[in-house]
Design a protein around this motif. Structure first.
Motif, PDB file in Angstrom:
ATOM      1  N   LYS A   1       0.827  -1.202   0.000  1.00 14.83           N
ATOM      2  CA  LYS A   1       0.000   0.000   0.000  1.00 14.83           C
ATOM      3  C   LYS A   1       0.866   1.259   0.000  1.00 14.83           C
ATOM      4  O   LYS A   1       0.523   2.265  -0.628  1.00 14.83           O
ATOM      5  CB  LYS A   1      -0.934  -0.001   1.210  1.00 14.83           C
ATOM      6  CG  LYS A   1      -2.065  -1.015   1.127  1.00 14.83           C
ATOM      7  CD  LYS A   1      -2.958  -0.912   2.360  1.00 14.83           C
ATOM      8  CE  LYS A   1      -4.103  -1.924   2.288  1.00 14.83           C
ATOM      9  NZ  LYS A   1      -4.950  -1.855   3.511  1.00 14.83           N
ATOM     10  N   GLY A   2       1.982   1.191   0.713  1.00 18.08           N
ATOM     11  CA  GLY A   2       2.876   2.340   0.760  1.00 18.08           C
ATOM     12  C   GLY A   2       3.458   2.661  -0.611  1.00 18.08           C
ATOM     13  O   GLY A   2       3.467   3.817  -1.038  1.00 18.08           O
ATOM     14  N   LEU A   3       3.937   1.627  -1.305  1.00 19.89           N
ATOM     15  CA  LEU A   3       4.500   1.824  -2.642  1.00 19.89           C
ATOM     16  C   LEU A   3       3.428   2.341  -3.604  1.00 19.89           C
ATOM     17  O   LEU A   3       3.684   3.215  -4.439  1.00 19.89           O
ATOM     18  CB  LEU A   3       5.107   0.526  -3.165  1.00 19.89           C
ATOM     19  CG  LEU A   3       6.376   0.034  -2.451  1.00 19.89           C
ATOM     20  CD1 LEU A   3       6.793  -1.325  -3.000  1.00 19.89           C
ATOM     21  CD2 LEU A   3       7.516   1.034  -2.601  1.00 19.89           C
ATOM     22  N   SER A   4       2.212   1.811  -3.476  1.00 22.70           N
ATOM     23  CA  SER A   4       1.120   2.237  -4.342  1.00 22.70           C
ATOM     24  C   SER A   4       0.763   3.698  -4.093  1.00 22.70           C
ATOM     25  O   SER A   4       0.576   4.478  -5.038  1.00 22.70           O
ATOM     26  CB  SER A   4      -0.107   1.349  -4.117  1.00 22.70           C
ATOM     27  OG  SER A   4      -1.210   1.801  -4.871  1.00 22.70           O
ATOM     28  N   PHE A   5       0.657   4.089  -2.819  1.00 20.28           N
ATOM     29  CA  PHE A   5       0.343   5.477  -2.473  1.00 20.28           C
ATOM     30  C   PHE A   5       1.396   6.435  -3.021  1.00 20.28           C
ATOM     31  O   PHE A   5       1.084   7.523  -3.517  1.00 20.28           O
ATOM     32  CB  PHE A   5       0.246   5.616  -0.950  1.00 20.28           C
ATOM     33  CG  PHE A   5       0.229   7.034  -0.460  1.00 20.28           C
ATOM     34  CD1 PHE A   5      -0.881   7.847  -0.655  1.00 20.28           C
ATOM     35  CD2 PHE A   5       1.331   7.565   0.210  1.00 20.28           C
ATOM     36  CE1 PHE A   5      -0.889   9.167  -0.205  1.00 20.28           C
ATOM     37  CE2 PHE A   5       1.326   8.879   0.663  1.00 20.28           C
ATOM     38  CZ  PHE A   5       0.209   9.685   0.454  1.00 20.28           C
ATOM     39  N   LEU A   6       2.660   6.010  -2.964  1.00 20.63           N
ATOM     40  CA  LEU A   6       3.750   6.870  -3.401  1.00 20.63           C
ATOM     41  C   LEU A   6       3.969   6.823  -4.915  1.00 20.63           C
ATOM     42  O   LEU A   6       4.644   7.697  -5.476  1.00 20.63           O
ATOM     43  CB  LEU A   6       5.053   6.449  -2.697  1.00 20.63           C
ATOM     44  CG  LEU A   6       5.058   6.621  -1.166  1.00 20.63           C
ATOM     45  CD1 LEU A   6       6.233   5.859  -0.559  1.00 20.63           C
ATOM     46  CD2 LEU A   6       5.109   8.097  -0.789  1.00 20.63           C
ATOM     47  N   GLY A   7       3.404   5.815  -5.562  1.00 25.17           N
ATOM     48  CA  GLY A   7       3.645   5.652  -6.993  1.00 25.17           C
ATOM     49  C   GLY A   7       5.032   5.114  -7.276  1.00 25.17           C
ATOM     50  O   GLY A   7       5.598   5.343  -8.349  1.00 25.17           O
ATOM     51  N   PHE A   8       5.593   4.366  -6.300  1.00 17.84           N
ATOM     52  CA  PHE A   8       6.931   3.805  -6.441  1.00 17.84           C
ATOM     53  C   PHE A   8       6.855   2.338  -6.857  1.00 17.84           C
ATOM     54  O   PHE A   8       5.828   1.674  -6.679  1.00 17.84           O
ATOM     55  CB  PHE A   8       7.705   3.900  -5.122  1.00 17.84           C
ATOM     56  CG  PHE A   8       8.118   5.293  -4.735  1.00 17.84           C
ATOM     57  CD1 PHE A   8       7.999   6.357  -5.610  1.00 17.84           C
ATOM     58  CD2 PHE A   8       8.633   5.540  -3.462  1.00 17.84           C
ATOM     59  CE1 PHE A   8       8.380   7.643  -5.249  1.00 17.84           C
ATOM     60  CE2 PHE A   8       9.025   6.818  -3.080  1.00 17.84           C
ATOM     61  CZ  PHE A   8       8.899   7.873  -3.980  1.00 17.84           C
ATOM     62  N   ARG A   9       7.978   1.835  -7.360  1.00 18.27           N
ATOM     63  CA  ARG A   9       8.116   0.413  -7.656  1.00 18.27           C
ATOM     64  C   ARG A   9       9.103  -0.195  -6.665  1.00 18.27           C
ATOM     65  O   ARG A   9       9.619   0.493  -5.786  1.00 18.27           O
ATOM     66  CB  ARG A   9       8.605   0.229  -9.097  1.00 18.27           C
ATOM     67  CG  ARG A   9       7.593   0.707 -10.149  1.00 18.27           C
ATOM     68  CD  ARG A   9       8.188   0.614 -11.539  1.00 18.27           C
ATOM     69  NE  ARG A   9       9.217   1.625 -11.739  1.00 18.27           N
ATOM     70  CZ  ARG A   9      10.181   1.547 -12.660  1.00 18.27           C
ATOM     71  NH1 ARG A   9      10.258   0.476 -13.441  1.00 18.27           N
ATOM     72  NH2 ARG A   9      11.071   2.509 -12.795  1.00 18.27           N
ATOM     73  N   SER A  10       9.377  -1.469  -6.779  1.00 18.56           N
ATOM     74  CA  SER A  10      10.257  -2.142  -5.817  1.00 18.56           C
ATOM     75  C   SER A  10      11.678  -2.305  -6.359  1.00 18.56           C
ATOM     76  O   SER A  10      12.473  -3.043  -5.794  1.00 18.56           O
ATOM     77  CB  SER A  10       9.681  -3.508  -5.445  1.00 18.56           C
ATOM     78  OG  SER A  10       9.476  -4.294  -6.602  1.00 18.56           O
ATOM     79  N   HIS A  11      12.026  -1.585  -7.435  1.00 16.34           N
ATOM     80  CA  HIS A  11      13.338  -1.774  -8.042  1.00 16.34           C
ATOM     81  C   HIS A  11      14.456  -1.038  -7.309  1.00 16.34           C
ATOM     82  O   HIS A  11      15.633  -1.382  -7.455  1.00 16.34           O
ATOM     83  CB  HIS A  11      13.310  -1.322  -9.513  1.00 16.34           C
ATOM     84  CG  HIS A  11      13.124   0.157  -9.683  1.00 16.34           C
ATOM     85  ND1 HIS A  11      12.046   0.840  -9.177  1.00 16.34           N
ATOM     86  CD2 HIS A  11      13.913   1.089 -10.301  1.00 16.34           C
ATOM     87  CE1 HIS A  11      12.151   2.124  -9.485  1.00 16.34           C
ATOM     88  NE2 HIS A  11      13.271   2.310 -10.169  1.00 16.34           N
ATOM     89  N   LEU A  12      14.114  -0.031  -6.505  1.00 14.55           N
ATOM     90  CA  LEU A  12      15.099   0.717  -5.726  1.00 14.55           C
ATOM     91  C   LEU A  12      14.607   0.855  -4.289  1.00 14.55           C
ATOM     92  O   LEU A  12      13.402   0.936  -4.047  1.00 14.55           O
ATOM     93  CB  LEU A  12      15.320   2.109  -6.313  1.00 14.55           C
ATOM     94  CG  LEU A  12      16.126   2.238  -7.613  1.00 14.55           C
ATOM     95  CD1 LEU A  12      16.139   3.691  -8.078  1.00 14.55           C
ATOM     96  CD2 LEU A  12      17.546   1.723  -7.448  1.00 14.55           C
ATOM     97  N   PRO A  13      15.534   0.904  -3.310  1.00 14.12           N
ATOM     98  CA  PRO A  13      15.103   1.115  -1.924  1.00 14.12           C
ATOM     99  C   PRO A  13      14.471   2.483  -1.737  1.00 14.12           C
ATOM    100  O   PRO A  13      14.753   3.427  -2.487  1.00 14.12           O
ATOM    101  CB  PRO A  13      16.406   0.984  -1.124  1.00 14.12           C
ATOM    102  CG  PRO A  13      17.500   1.251  -2.109  1.00 14.12           C
ATOM    103  CD  PRO A  13      16.994   0.756  -3.425  1.00 14.12           C
ATOM    104  N   VAL A  14      13.609   2.578  -0.728  1.00  8.40           N
ATOM    105  CA  VAL A  14      12.922   3.836  -0.415  1.00  8.40           C
ATOM    106  C   VAL A  14      13.646   4.541   0.728  1.00  8.40           C
ATOM    107  O   VAL A  14      13.879   3.954   1.789  1.00  8.40           O
ATOM    108  CB  VAL A  14      11.446   3.575  -0.036  1.00  8.40           C
ATOM    109  CG1 VAL A  14      10.781   4.876   0.434  1.00  8.40           C
ATOM    110  CG2 VAL A  14      10.686   2.988  -1.227  1.00  8.40           C
ATOM    111  N   LEU A  15      13.997   5.779   0.508  1.00 10.55           N
ATOM    112  CA  LEU A  15      14.627   6.631   1.516  1.00 10.55           C
ATOM    113  C   LEU A  15      13.609   7.687   1.945  1.00 10.55           C
ATOM    114  O   LEU A  15      13.133   8.462   1.129  1.00 10.55           O
ATOM    115  CB  LEU A  15      15.871   7.309   0.926  1.00 10.55           C
ATOM    116  CG  LEU A  15      16.520   8.422   1.764  1.00 10.55           C
ATOM    117  CD1 LEU A  15      17.073   7.870   3.067  1.00 10.55           C
ATOM    118  CD2 LEU A  15      17.626   9.121   0.963  1.00 10.55           C
ATOM    119  N   THR A  16      13.274   7.684   3.229  1.00 15.14           N
ATOM    120  CA  THR A  16      12.326   8.667   3.771  1.00 15.14           C
ATOM    121  C   THR A  16      13.089   9.728   4.549  1.00 15.14           C
ATOM    122  O   THR A  16      13.936   9.396   5.386  1.00 15.14           O
ATOM    123  CB  THR A  16      11.285   7.974   4.672  1.00 15.14           C
ATOM    124  OG1 THR A  16      10.489   7.093   3.870  1.00 15.14           O
ATOM    125  CG2 THR A  16      10.377   8.997   5.338  1.00 15.14           C
TER     126      THR A  16
END
Length: 354
Positions: free
Chosen positions: A175-190
């Motif tokens: 859900k987090g990736l979907s909300f952000l419009g991100f994919r799983s190909h790179l790590p997420v930095l908050t």
């Protein structure tokens, strides 16, 4: 039904522990009320995030330095005491729980005048001025760090750790990736610079964006009024003034975090086992509490620290490179941390009236 008045404000850190306690207090049948400032950040957080009645009172900042506002602010505090005294007389609570901040001082004094038991939570290793004053009127003081006990009267402080919001542990990576419009190909930095934002952190992050986006997808929580409209359509970069409802999902999708070193935040990252690069507030901008918090966590191997005085594009990129390299070791250290059930311990103490 027992009644409890909650108070505290001035920053999100003076409110988030309340957000951890409120759901469980409601389940236990407590009738809850909140007293804060008229227009502080606590007002929006409580009114938007809970169904707890909110009452605004006058509050003045208590300063350790000379400022012309010191002349009129004591009158604001006195007015706040009178307003809180009247409000407590109508509510008739069994206890008051304060998270600190200057608005809490009038409420605590008014509760003491009405002989209502007062409980305080101090997040940092050294107490702020508001909690130093409030401790004189408190039955018990809950502290996050064992080192904080020495600042209070013998037997007054109980080490509870930091109350963690249950909902933060229930987020969904998908859900987090979907909300952000991100994919799983790179790590997420908050990146979180605190509820009011952090200008120097925001500037360093945006200056480093071309390099950062080669290695990360970035969630930038930059504080009210700090959005850069020119970056709205940058692929792999999402910016927000503040995230509330979707925060559990966003942190579930987070692999690394850059954060200030407020106690509540860093204990949440620790509980979630997310490697941290902490950039504490400088001594010039604070009493140095965040520096002590960050140093304590660094000593235990839970984070890396980059001091704001040393923050540049180059040092930011180098610190993140080191953080990424130390990820596995840092998470092993976090796994060894045995957290107490802070919420349960605080609730048991308040409920028992001891």
């Amino acid at each position: 039904m027992k009644k409890l008045v909650l108070t505290g404000g001035g920053s999100a850190g003076h409110v988030t522990p309340h957000l951890a306690l409120i759901p469980k207090l409601k389940k236990m049948g407590w009738d809850l009320h909140y007293i804060g400032s008229v227009d502080g950040i606590e007002k929006s957080l409580i009114e938007e995030g809970t169904n707890v009645p909110y009452y605004g009172i006058s509050s003045g900042k208590l300063r350790r330095y000379f400022d012309l506002k010191n002349i009129k602010d004591p009158f604001k505090v006195a007015a706040g005491v009178a307003q809180a005294y009247l409000k407590l007389g109508k509510i008739k609570p069994d206890a008051v729980f304060s998270k600190g901040g200057f608005v809490a001082v009038p409420v605590v004094i008014a509760a003491w005048l009405r002989k209502i038991p007062v409980y305080i939570h101090e997040s940092d290793i050294t107490p702020g001025l508001a909690n130093k004053i409030s401790s004189k009127f408190a039955s018990k003081i809950f502290v996050t760090f064992d080192e904080a006990k020495k600042h209070f009267a013998a037997g007054q402080a109980i080490v509870t750790g930091s109350p963690i919001r249950d909902e933060l542990l229930q987020g969904s990576n998908e859900k987090g990736l979907s909300f952000l419009g991100f994919r799983s190909h790179l790590p997420v930095l908050t990146i979180m610079g605190g509820s009011l934002g952090a200008r120097k952190i925001n500037e360093a992050v945006r200056e480093s964006l071309p390099e950062l986006l080669r290695s990360y997808q970035i969630v930038h929580i930059c504080g009210k009024g700090n959005l850069d409209q020119n970056l709205n359509h940058t692929e792999g970069y999402r910016q927000f003034e503040y995230i509330q409802k979707e925060l559990p999902d966003v942190v579930a999708a987070t692999d690394f975090v850059i954060s200030r070193a407020g106690s509540n935040s860093i204990f949440e990252w620790l509980t979630l086992k997310i490697p941290m690069l902490l950039i504490p507030l400088t001594r010039a901008a604070s009493r140095g509490d965040q520096i002590l918090n960050a140093q304590s966590f660094e000593k235990q191997g839970f984070c890396h620290v980059l001091y704001e005085e040393d923050l540049t594009k180059e040092t930011l990129l180098q610190s993140l490179k080191q953080l990424k390299a130390d990820k596995d070791n840092m998470q092993r250290n976090m796994e060894s941390f045995k957290a107490s059930d802070s919420v349960d311990l605080i609730l048991r103490t308040i409920t028992s009236g001891k």
